[in-house]
Design a protein around this motif. Structure first.
Motif, PDB file in Angstrom:
ATOM      1  N   ASN B  71       0.856  -1.188   0.000  1.00 58.33           N
ATOM      2  CA  ASN B  71       0.000   0.000   0.000  1.00 58.33           C
ATOM      3  C   ASN B  71       0.887   1.231   0.000  1.00 58.33           C
ATOM      4  O   ASN B  71       1.704   1.421   0.899  1.00 58.33           O
ATOM      5  CB  ASN B  71      -0.888  -0.007   1.241  1.00 58.33           C
ATOM      6  CG  ASN B  71      -1.839   1.173   1.249  1.00 58.33           C
ATOM      7  OD1 ASN B  71      -2.149   1.729   0.188  1.00 58.33           O
ATOM      8  ND2 ASN B  71      -2.285   1.563   2.428  1.00 58.33           N
ATOM      9  N   CYS B  76      -3.122   6.898  -0.364  1.00 57.52           N
ATOM     10  CA  CYS B  76      -4.323   6.257   0.172  1.00 57.52           C
ATOM     11  C   CYS B  76      -5.268   7.318   0.718  1.00 57.52           C
ATOM     12  O   CYS B  76      -4.854   8.213   1.454  1.00 57.52           O
ATOM     13  CB  CYS B  76      -3.924   5.285   1.269  1.00 57.52           C
ATOM     14  SG  CYS B  76      -5.314   4.418   1.989  1.00 57.52           S
ATOM     15  N   CYS B  82     -11.174  -1.425   0.336  1.00 57.36           N
ATOM     16  CA  CYS B  82     -10.401  -2.678   0.285  1.00 57.36           C
ATOM     17  C   CYS B  82     -10.748  -3.568   1.462  1.00 57.36           C
ATOM     18  O   CYS B  82     -10.933  -4.778   1.309  1.00 57.36           O
ATOM     19  CB  CYS B  82      -8.915  -2.379   0.239  1.00 57.36           C
ATOM     20  SG  CYS B  82      -8.353  -1.218   1.485  1.00 57.36           S
ATOM     21  N   CYS B 135      -9.651  -0.337  -5.339  1.00 57.02           N
ATOM     22  CA  CYS B 135      -8.952   0.834  -4.818  1.00 57.02           C
ATOM     23  C   CYS B 135      -9.118   2.007  -5.783  1.00 57.02           C
ATOM     24  O   CYS B 135      -8.713   1.925  -6.946  1.00 57.02           O
ATOM     25  CB  CYS B 135      -7.470   0.522  -4.632  1.00 57.02           C
ATOM     26  SG  CYS B 135      -6.562   1.881  -3.905  1.00 57.02           S
TER      27      CYS B 135
END
Lengths: 367, 196
Positions: B71, B76, B82, B135
């Motif tokens: 990740n 993010c 997710c 994502c």
């Protein structure tokens, strides 16, 4: 004493090399790599294996017959190692040059069987007992074709002395006391009129001067595989059925000794095959007229060159046979116990008896 | 096939067996080499040894293979998609609302949430790749790393947060303070409206 130490060191180093070679040969024949980590190309692998075995706990089962159990590996190895005493390594180097070497060897090797039974019985384990019985049955049976094959070679050579048999198979024949006026003829037949006494090389090897011995060599080789418990006759060790045969209860150093005895046995039977049938320490290269290859590659007896050439030829021939043993192990499937006995009693023994008869007739032609 | 037997058949088949193993032994000087899938020889079985000395040489893995998750926490937005889609619940996310916009991801999405906890338990991961498809900012990816065994299974839990516990605590306090202020302002506004 010196001969004892030298033979032991030589034997141990051959066994170490053999154990490494076995793993590499097995790997190459199965398209694998084999040991690669320890030392260059994994060459220290078998040394480290020995060190590992030395560190392992020495386990003696509580209900085992402790004396028999502890004594068995020593007896097995001693029986095999004692066989080396009469093996001539070079024209003038033999640990114990006795006149009845062949007889002594066959007798002392048979002690191995007693050791196997002691190991199997002393372990107090059904698998060990079964393994020992199968092993003993196999060895005792195969001693008959092996003994007959050796007998035919002895009949041709008219001697039980390994060193005399060795001298007979080369250009140095007349150097041996008692053989000064003997002569070698092509295929052993004087009527052909080709004197090979001074030609030497492969023409005086036993399988060449009495070609019938080629058959007894093959019989002896097959029987010797069984005597040293090698595949395809490794029934005593049949992992899939018997866990590990008679040495299932052994661990650590005791197991290492049993392992050593098996590999020593391989070396010993190959040495005997080389000495009796493949010209012993004699060179395979014959004298051709003025090109006396045989003399050049024999060295001078009694000097260092003689020792080195003799040792070289003996060991290289032995290694060829050992490689063949390894290759056979990784080629053929294991025989079932009834197939094993069938091969021994219904195939090898009759053929060997026939060969003994033929060898007697051949000897008459040779006179 | 006819079941053949007899002495000469046994001898010839024994010899052909020896020839076969000898051929393999002889070919042992050749070895296969680590080639990529696009290589023409990838599916050709060359003569000789087929094993590779693994840690030192390995066949390169395909680009779109599904191996270890990674990740990129900077990209993010802590949307939790997710963790929701994961069939084995191997992703654990906690989020703290930021008091203001905290920046942009590399594709220009605004970040409004901190992630004091973003753990992926690789021991549970089933390598289905669903998390990477959902994502929105493509920050979850599967890397070509497949050899990541650990002695202690606790080390299979990968922590991706970029906040230290103290920072996370600070962000929580800031949020609580802001919410208190907003509540106070709201109460004041309500009171003012009642008076009016």
């Amino acid at each position: 004493m010196l001969a004892f130490v030298l033979t032991l060191v030589l034997l141990l180093s051959i066994v170490i090399v053999l154990a490494y070679a076995e793993r590499k040969v097995a790997a190459f024949m199965q398209d694998r790599l084999g040991p690669t980590e320890a030392g260059p190309y994994g060459s220290l692998q078998s040394v480290l294996d020995v060190l590992k075995l030395l560190q392992k706990e020495d386990i003696v089962p509580a209900a085992a017959d402790k004396n028999l159990f502890k004594l068995a590996p020593i007896l097995i190895f001693a029986a095999v190692f004692a066989g080396f005493a009469v093996i001539p390594f070079t024209p003038d180097l033999v640990p114990a040059g006795i006149g009845i070497g062949v007889f002594y060897l066959l007798a002392i090797i048979s002690l191995d069987v007693v050791g196997l039974l002691m190991a199997g019985w002393g372990s107090n384990n059904k698998y060990a007992m079964l393994g020992a019985m199968r092993s003993v049955a196999q060895i005792v049976s195969y001693e008959i074709p092996a003994g007959l094959a050796i007998l035919s070679a002895v009949m041709i050579c008219q001697s039980l002395d390994f060193q005399e048999i060795s001298y007979q198979q080369g250009a140095l024949m007349n150097r041996f006391p008692g053989l000064e006026f003997e002569m070698n003829w092509l295929f052993g037949i004087e009527a052909l009129g080709i004197n090979t006494t001074t030609i030497g090389g492969i023409t005086t090897w036993n399988i060449f001067r009495a070609p019938i011995l080629l058959i007894s060599f093959i019989i002896y080789f097959i029987a010797s595989l069984a005597e040293s418990n090698r595949a395809p006759f490794d029934i005593p060790e049949a992992e899939s059925e018997l866990v590990a045969g008679f040495h299932v209860e052994y661990s650590g150093f005791r197991f290492a000794i049993l392992f050593l005895a098996e590999y020593s046995m391989m070396v010993l039977v190959s040495l005997v095959a080389v000495i009796l049938f493949l010209g012993s320490w004699n060179t395979p290269l014959p004298n051709i007229g003025p090109v006396s290859l045989a003399y050049w590659t024999t060295g001078t007896v009694g000097e260092l060159s003689g020792i080195l050439w003799g040792g070289f030829w003996l060991l290289s021939k032995t290694f060829v046979l050992l490689f063949l043993q390894l290759q056979i192990r990784w080629t053929y499937p294991r025989l079932r116990v009834d197939q094993l006995m069938h091969l021994c009693w219904k195939v090898l023994t009759p053929i060997a008896l026939g060969v003994v008869l033929m060898a007697g007739i051949w000897r008459l032609l040779m006179i | 096939m006819k079941n053949r037997s007899g002495f000469w058949f046994a001898v010839t088949s024994l010899i052909s067996g020896l020839r076969l193993t000898w051929k393999h032994f002889w070919n042992a000087k050749n070895r296969r080499t680590p080639e990529y899938v696009t290589d023409k020889n990838y599916f050709n079985q060359p003569d000789g040894l087929v094993t590779l000395t693994y840690p030192y040489e390995a066949i390169p893995v395909p680009d779109n293979g599904r191996y270890r998750l990674h990740n990129e926490i900077d990209d993010c937005i802590v949307c939790d998609l997710c963790a929701k889609i994961c069939p084995v619940n191997c992703i654990t996310i906690e989020s703290v609302k930021a008091t203001e916009e905290i920046g942009l991801t590399s594709d220009g999405t605004k970040k409004r949430l901190y992630a004091p906890v973003f753990d992926i338990d690789m021991a549970k991961c089933c390598y289905c790749g669903l998390c990477t498809t959902v994502c929105p900012t493509d920050c979850l990816t599967m890397t070509p790393v497949y050899d990541f065994a650990e002695v202690d299974i606790k080390n299979m839990i990968y922590h991706f947060t970029d906040l230290s516990p103290e920072q996370a605590e600070e962000k929580k306090e800031l949020l609580a303070k802001q919410q208190e202020e907003m509540a106070a302002a709201k109460a004041a506004a309500l009171a003012a409206r009642k008076q009016a």
